[in-house]
Write a protein that holds these residues in place. Structure first.
Motif, short mmCIF file in Angstrom:
data_model
loop_
_atom_site.label_atom_id
_atom_site.label_comp_id
_atom_site.label_asym_id
_atom_site.label_seq_id
_atom_site.Cartn_x
_atom_site.Cartn_y
_atom_site.Cartn_z
N SER A 460 0.84 -1.20 0.00
CA SER A 460 0.00 0.00 0.00
C SER A 460 0.87 1.24 0.00
O SER A 460 2.09 1.18 0.19
CB SER A 460 -0.92 0.01 1.23
N CYS A 461 0.24 2.39 -0.15
CA CYS A 461 0.98 3.64 -0.16
C CYS A 461 1.71 3.84 1.16
O CYS A 461 2.88 4.23 1.19
CB CYS A 461 0.01 4.81 -0.42
N GLU A 462 1.03 3.58 2.27
CA GLU A 462 1.63 3.81 3.58
C GLU A 462 2.59 2.69 3.98
O GLU A 462 3.61 2.94 4.65
CB GLU A 462 0.54 3.96 4.63
N GLU A 467 5.72 -4.28 7.01
CA GLU A 467 4.59 -5.18 7.17
C GLU A 467 3.26 -4.45 6.97
O GLU A 467 3.13 -3.28 7.31
CB GLU A 467 4.59 -5.81 8.57
N TYR A 468 2.28 -5.19 6.43
CA TYR A 468 0.93 -4.65 6.29
C TYR A 468 -0.03 -5.83 6.32
O TYR A 468 0.20 -6.85 5.68
CB TYR A 468 0.79 -3.87 4.99
N VAL A 512 6.30 -7.17 3.63
CA VAL A 512 5.89 -8.42 4.26
C VAL A 512 4.37 -8.43 4.38
O VAL A 512 3.80 -7.70 5.20
CB VAL A 512 6.53 -8.58 5.65
N PRO A 513 3.68 -9.22 3.57
CA PRO A 513 2.21 -9.30 3.67
C PRO A 513 1.78 -10.17 4.84
O PRO A 513 2.33 -11.25 5.07
CB PRO A 513 1.80 -9.90 2.33
N LEU A 546 3.15 -13.97 6.13
CA LEU A 546 2.74 -14.58 7.38
C LEU A 546 1.22 -14.63 7.48
O LEU A 546 0.53 -13.76 6.95
CB LEU A 546 3.30 -13.80 8.56
N ALA A 547 0.72 -15.65 8.19
CA ALA A 547 -0.72 -15.78 8.38
C ALA A 547 -0.97 -16.59 9.64
O ALA A 547 -0.14 -17.40 10.06
CB ALA A 547 -1.37 -16.46 7.18
#
Length: 734
Positions: A460-462, A467-468, A512-513, A546-547
């Motif tokens: 994303s932009c931020e 990580e997001y 890092v999603p 990660l999940a």
């Protein structure tokens, strides 16, 4: 795999791909009843008790219809079109066609860049500028005089941890935005606001954290040709530079005029409403309690505008009733419905809003219900928006809806639940991008029987270089003190079906999603998460993506929630306590069924605790009780030090005589390996005694193992039992 658990998982997959049927239905035109009032054009319709009925499509260059209280507007199968004029747009406003249409003669440092390479924003391209660079757009025709326009410049802002930002917002990117007329002369509109009088040009302004738009508010201009000039006051990344019609409504109910609208107002999240109508005596001001009903038709924004509302009611004591209405709108900060309280049913909202002026605050969700009174939203569909629905009224209900969020800014969920003692149930939630439901600093909300499907978010932009996360459900109060007014507690999330698909994004490398079924970051009091069916499918185990089902990180003080009776199928560790965002305190994880699914990595364990290198990621007073693991054994992988936790199991003792008769009221005592009594009592009317015993615990780096246990029935019968990874049943015959 246990066949019963497998069938639970398979059933969950089937249910998750079967959304509810559509709700809004086009209404046929009908003849008016004798007492109804025909509406054939824009205007003010405000006589109490009247039903106003459209007899044709209604079109307006600016705002279209204004209503008084205690009236009904029957759209009668027709369409209201607002902002319906030949509004032009800046040529190549988003640089998707390279530098075509732009004057860069005063911008020696200008460079066309790929958003994927430098900073995610809108589209594939943006323009990089050095401090002092000035660029000019092509001319755009503004067809309607004496109205509000916004000359806007998208700006990515810096990532918070950028070397140039230095985690100090004073180092944010800055631009100035000017407007020039067809002779190249700077236009300066002097505008009176609620708190100041100032000119339109804005200089040395930054976006808020997360990027957004800096803009100049234009008023009182004649129709004609105008262009935008942007000056880079620092190095910056700019995009989507345009002039748009602003502050229009399709249908308005005016409690008062909030004559804000300068960039500085929206920067501070101050509300604006009906700006262009502050001196219009023909518009009725609505005072006191009442209701307004709108039904059976379409409201359409005809322009790609900025800061607009299909329906806006800022009369705080008026209830908006919306039934069988379809809303279509587009543009920056485009909103479908904005009202203090509402009853919305059988409606559809399609909002194409690619970004916000500022992502902070919640005023620009697709539907924003901002008052304290209860609202009801049912049998409706939400497509797009930066967040679909936010409500703040206590005891509100949201049920039998479908949500398809298109979230590109931070913390704009499909549903933002901000009304205490509310209920969210029987909804289907599948964001195209983004997250499901958030409870932020609210209490006693029930979330149940919803179907939620999420997947790992793209950069994303931020958060394009760190990580997001996307979350099915998040409960947060940012480490509120126990019992504090801003604490999130007393909330219950149960009987939901949740599917999480984790995917990796190789580029950019630092990104890092994250994808969580439950992101728990509350500490002000306990919340209960129970009886949910959760599936985690990681498409690339072992990668940086990660999940988990439970990501529990509310801080090492306060309360960390109760997670019990859930059924989890996952090919990666499904429980992470005191994860990488902070510690967890007084968390209880009990009676969950955890199924290790095919494709799990060799180092799979059911529970992770702590995070290496994070001194604050500590578990305190965390308890695991009788969690059953299928296709593996219960185990915890611990990172870091200082954790305090226990692993317990329920022990059941059935006492019978030699003939199999249950013995009621018999004394039972359980002792640990050191002969310390840990439980005592008598058998119940079924001849059973149940207690919880500890397999092991850890405190201050010391591990204690009280097993094996001795069970003593009466005074003479002693039996030795181990404690393993299952709830135990011991049968004793006398």
């Amino acid at each position: 795999m246990n066949i019963g658990v497998y069938l639970i998982a398979a059933s969950l997959l089937v249910h998750l791909v079967l959304p509810a049927a559509g709700q809004y239905k086009p209404a046929p035109h009908r003849a008016l009843l004798p007492e109804e009032v025909p509406v054939s054009g824009p205007g003010n319709y405000a006589e109490p008790g009247k039903t106003y009925v459209l007899v044709n499509d209604v079109s307006a260059e600016r705002s279209a219809i204004f209503l008084g209280k205690n009236v009904t507007l029957d759209l009668n199968g027709y369409t209201i079109k607002y902002a319906n004029a030949p509004y032009g747009q800046v040529q190549n406003r988003g640089f998707e066609e390279g530098l075509k249409g732009w004057d860069l003669s005063r911008a020696p440092g200008a460079k066309l860049m790929n958003t994927a390479d430098i900073h995610v924003f809108i589209g594939d391209k943006l323009l990089s500028l050095e401090a002092g660079d000035e660029i000019r757009s092509s001319y755009v025709h503004l067809p309607v005089a004496n109205r509000s326009y916004i000359a806007m410049c998208g700006i990515t802002g810096r990532h918070y941890h950028d070397a140039k930002m230095k985690e100090d917002l004073r180092n944010e990117m800055k631009v100035s935005v000017f407007v020039e007329d067809e002779h190249g002369k700077e236009v300066r509109c002097e505008t009176k606001y609620i708190d100041t009088v100032t000119t339109s040009s804005v200089e040395r302004r930054s976006p808020r954290l997360g990027g957004g738009f800096v803009y100049a508010h234009l008023t009182g201009l004649p129709a004609g040709k105008y262009r935008v000039r942007v000056r880079a006051d620092t190095d910056c990344l700019v995009d989507e530079i345009d002039i748009r019609p602003a502050f229009d409504v399709g249908v308005g109910v005016v409690g008062s005029v909030w004559d804000r609208g300068h960039y500085d107002h929206l920067y501070q999240s101050l509300p604006v409403a009906f700006f262009d109508y502050s001196t219009d005596a023909a518009i009725s001001l609505v005072k006191g309690a009442g209701a307004v009903t709108i039904r059976n038709g379409v409201i359409e924004n005809s322009a790609e505008s900025a800061v607009s509302w299909a329906v806006q009611c800022n009369a705080p004591d008026v209830k908006l009733i919306l039934s069988n209405v379809s809303v279509t709108t587009a543009g920056i900060n485009a909103v479908a419905v904005d009202a203090a309280q509402a009853s919305i049913s059988d409606s559809r909202f399609d909002v194409k809003n690619p970004f916000l002026v500022s992502r902070h605050g919640s005023s620009f969700y697709a539907v924003n219900l901002w008052g304290d009174a209860a609202s009801t939203v049912s049998a409706s569909e939400f497509f797009g928006g930066q967040g679909c629905l936010v409500f703040k009224g206590k005891r509100s209900e949201v049920h039998h809806n479908r949500f398809f969020n298109r979230q590109t800014v931070t913390n704009h969920y499909s549903i933002m639940a901000m009304g205490d003692s509310s209920r969210i149930f029987d909804n289907y939630i599948e964001p195209e991008t983004g997250s499901g439901i958030e409870i932020y600093s609210r209490k006693y909300i029930d979330i149940f029987r919803n179907k939620i499907i999420i997947q790992s978010p793209p950069p994303s932009c931020e958060y394009g270089r760190e990580e997001y996360s996307a979350n099915a459900v998040r409960i947060a109060d940012y480490r509120a003190e126990p019992g504090a007014p801003n604490g999130a507690y007393g909330n219950r999330v149960y009987n939901n079906q949740i599917f999480v698909k984790a995917r990796n994004f190789e580029s950019p490398e630092p990104y890092v999603p994250l994808a969580w079924a439950f992101f728990y970051s509350a500490s002000g009091g306990d919340n209960d998460i129970f009886d949910n069916d959760i599936m985690i499918e990681h498409t690339a185990p072992g990668t940086k993506a990660l999940a988990a089902a439970f990501f529990i990180t509310g801080g090492s003080k306060g309360f960390g929630g109760n997670f019990y009776g859930n059924r989890i199928t996952s090919n990666v560790p499904p429980v992470w306590v005191a994860g990488k965002y902070g510690g967890a305190s007084r968390t209880r994880v009990a009676d969950n069924i955890i199924v290790k699914s095919p494709g799990a990595p060799a180092d799979y364990v059911p529970v992770l605790m702590g995070f290496k290198g994070c001194g604050d990621c500590i578990a305190k007073d965390v308890v695991f009780v009788s969690n059953k693991v299928v296709n593996d054994a219960f185990a915890i992988r611990v990172a870091g030090s200082g954790h305090e936790y226990a692993v317990n199991w329920k022990l059941r003792v059935d006492v019978k005589d030699k003939s199999g008769r249950l013995l009621v009221g018999r004394k039972v005592m359980v002792k640990d390996r050191n002969s310390v009594t840990v439980a005592a009592g008598r058998t119940d009317n079924k001849g059973s005694f149940t207690c919880t015993v500890k397999q092991f615990s850890e405190q201050n780096g010391t591990k204690q193992t009280p097993a094996p246990y001795s069970i003593i029935v009466g005074s003479a019968h002693r039996f030795h039992v181990p404690v393993s990874d299952t709830t135990m049943q011991i049968v004793l015959k006398k």
